[in-house]
Design a protein around this motif. Structure first.
Motif: not given
Ligand code: HEM
Length: 502
Positions: A416-418, A422-423, A427-437
């Motif tokens: 799943e490239p997506e 960001r889904r 939110t931008e913060t949620e995306f950043k946290e998920r991506r950092a994990a």
């Protein structure tokens, strides 16, 4: 009494039975005293490394048995009398982190055949490794990529020229094979100062890919039971007799000739990796000897070309199964206003391309063995509080970590490239946290001081070919052509996207 027993004991049966009993008793003793009695795992693995050798043989090393083992036994599994595999990525800093500075275990030396020069992959001691990595680091840096893009473009033109030629009249093509040739020619060009000739000849030049496949199979198996190395490629007598030479030496000798040619020639106008290595010999003459320069170039081909090829094979397989994703990438590139040939700077502006490549690396990495280290004299404390005693081989398999649901979500095993973007609901913060994990739990290129030194080069060659290929062509799956190709082959019908290409 001893006179009566002597003929009996010297009978071959008693000799063999006695040896077996001694061996079993020794293995049981080794197993019991290793300090790993509380760590679960298959019963045979507790007593002998034969277990992991047989599992590797059974699965061919590609489909990963450790993934199943972790599901069955948990995050820490005993895989040998003195070896454990760990699955929880929260342990990455403890095992690979710069502060941990763990040594590599002696098993890593199975990569070297007898008499060969050690290299940054095989050096066990972290201090010594640092000394050898420092002189070459500049050759792999982000700032060097700009110098290398010209060579990559040259190889792309050759690749596309061959694709045009071999697909004329609507013929199918083994696209994976050509991508292998591209990846090998790019790394060869940068490492040795001239393309090796895969793309020009349309062949496995010098049988390098074939030989490398054999070497990978050797390492993948023998690293499971390193004692075998003493009787095989690590054996001085066999090396002297030249018994195993063809697989390993053709590759190394080829590299020695290339490096010697360059050492005797004036420096080239354009910097490549080899020029960096040779230049660093002035500053570090004790380290960057001609043998070490050759060894470094060989490692590039060994550690690098195959990695990128397999990732490209994975990405193209996915794109063929999902032509709509090719169109999506094409549209994203059009929207970003890129122009052909797409350059490194433009590539950064297409997030979907990043998703495709990162997903390709995550699910199709070539590292089929755990990244092994040795627990330190004080023991190794894992995040669950357990302590691995000193001198144990500890490893995590990138394949296993790449499929952890706690990092990648419930669809961890799916493409799943997506997931890298960001889904809609985030939110931008949620995306950043998920991506950092995800970044924290990503072991694709390793971690810490021994992380992949060639990552930038790998990304340059992979991003460049995926973007330009999709910008230039549309691909659909074609049936396998009888008698052509091998298990790596991926057949496709390829047509040009008219109007985009000069
Ligand atoms: C997508 C492609 C690639 C993948 C997935 C990959 C993966 C890795 C991994 C996981 C390691 C760490 C091994 C460990 O910790 O024991 C590593 C190390 C290394 N890689 Fe790569 N690699 C790739 C491409 C390349 C390329 C293109 C080059 C060279 C041009 C390269 C050269 C190296 C070298 C020299 C090391 C040893 C670094 C050290 O020990 O200091 N790799 N690679």
């Amino acid at each position: 009494m001893s006179n009566i027993l002597a003929p009996v004991l010297s009978h071959p049966f008693f000799l063999i039975a006695g040896s077996i009993i001694f061996l079993v008793a020794y293995q049981v003793h080794q197993s019991r005293t290793a300090g790993l009695n509380d760590i679960p795992g298959p019963w045979l693995a507790k007593y002998t490394n034969l277990w992991r050798l047989l599992e590797t043989k059974k699965t061919g090393g590609d489909a990963d048995y450790m993934h199943e083992m972790h599901k069955k036994y948990g995050d820490v599994v005993r895989v040998g009398p003195h070896a454990v595999n760990v699955a929880d990525p929260a342990n990455i800093p403890a095992i690979y982190g710069n502060k941990a500075r763990l040594h590599k275990p002696s098993a890593i030396e199975v990569i070297l055949s007898h008499g060969r020069t050690e290299n940054i992959v095989t050096i066990r001691n972290p201090e010594k490794h640092g000394k050898y990595r420092r002189p070459i680091a500049g050759a792999y840096s982000l700032s060097s990529l700009l110098d290398y893009e010209v060579q990559v473009d040259e190889m792309l033109e050759k690749l596309f020229g061959q694709i045009d030629k071999f697909t004329a009249g609507g013929k199918p093509i083994d696209i994976a094979r050509w991508l292998f040739y591209y990846a090998y020619d790019v790394v060869g060009y940068l490492s040795f100062g001239s393309p090796i000739g895969f793309l020009d000849s349309g062949k496995d030049a010098y049988n390098l890919i074939k030989f490398q496949g054999l070497i990978v199979q050797y390492v993948r198996h023998v690293i499971q039971m390193p004692i075998l190395h003493k009787f095989l490629a690590g054996n001085p007598l066999l090396a002297y007799l030249g018994v195993l030479a063809p697989t390993r030496d053709t590759f190394v000798e080829f590299s020695e000739i290339k490096v010697a040619d360059r050492l005797n020639a004036p420096p080239p106008e354009r910097m490549d990796m080899l020029s960096h290595f040779i230049a660093s010999a002035e500053k570090y003459p004790d380290i960057m000897t001609p043998a070490q320069i050759t060894s470094t170039a060989v490692v590039n081909m060994g550690a690098g070309a195959l990695g990128s090829s397999k990732v490209l094979q994975g990405i193209v397989t996915y794109l063929l199964a999902h032509p709509e994703q090719q169109d999506k990438l094409y549209a994203a590139m059009k929207e970003a206003n890129v122009s052909y040939p797409i350059n490194w700077k433009q590539i950064q502006e297409v997030p979907f391309l990043e998703g495709l490549v990162k997903e390709g690396v995550r699910l199709h990495l070539s590292v089929g063995v755990p990244l092994i280290r040795e627990s330190p004299p004080s023991g190794l404390r894992l995040v669950d509080g357990s302590v691995i005693p000193a001198g144990i081989e500890v490893g995590m398999k990138p394949y296993v970590v790449a499929r952890r649901q706690d990092v990648w979500g419930p669809n961890a095993e799916e493409w799943e490239p997506e997931r890298w973007m960001r889904r809609g609901y985030e939110t931008e913060t949620e995306f950043k946290e998920r991506r950092a994990a995800m970044e924290r739990g990503d072991l694709s290129f390793g971690h810490g001081a021994r992380t992949c030194i060639g990552k930038n080069i790998a990304m340059l060659q992979v991003y460049k070919v995926v973007s330009n290929l999709v910008y230039r062509y549309r691909m659909v799956p074609a049936p396998k052509v009888d008698g052509v190709g091998d298990k790596r082959s991926v057949f496709a019908y390829i047509t040009k996207r008219e109007g985009n290409v000069v």
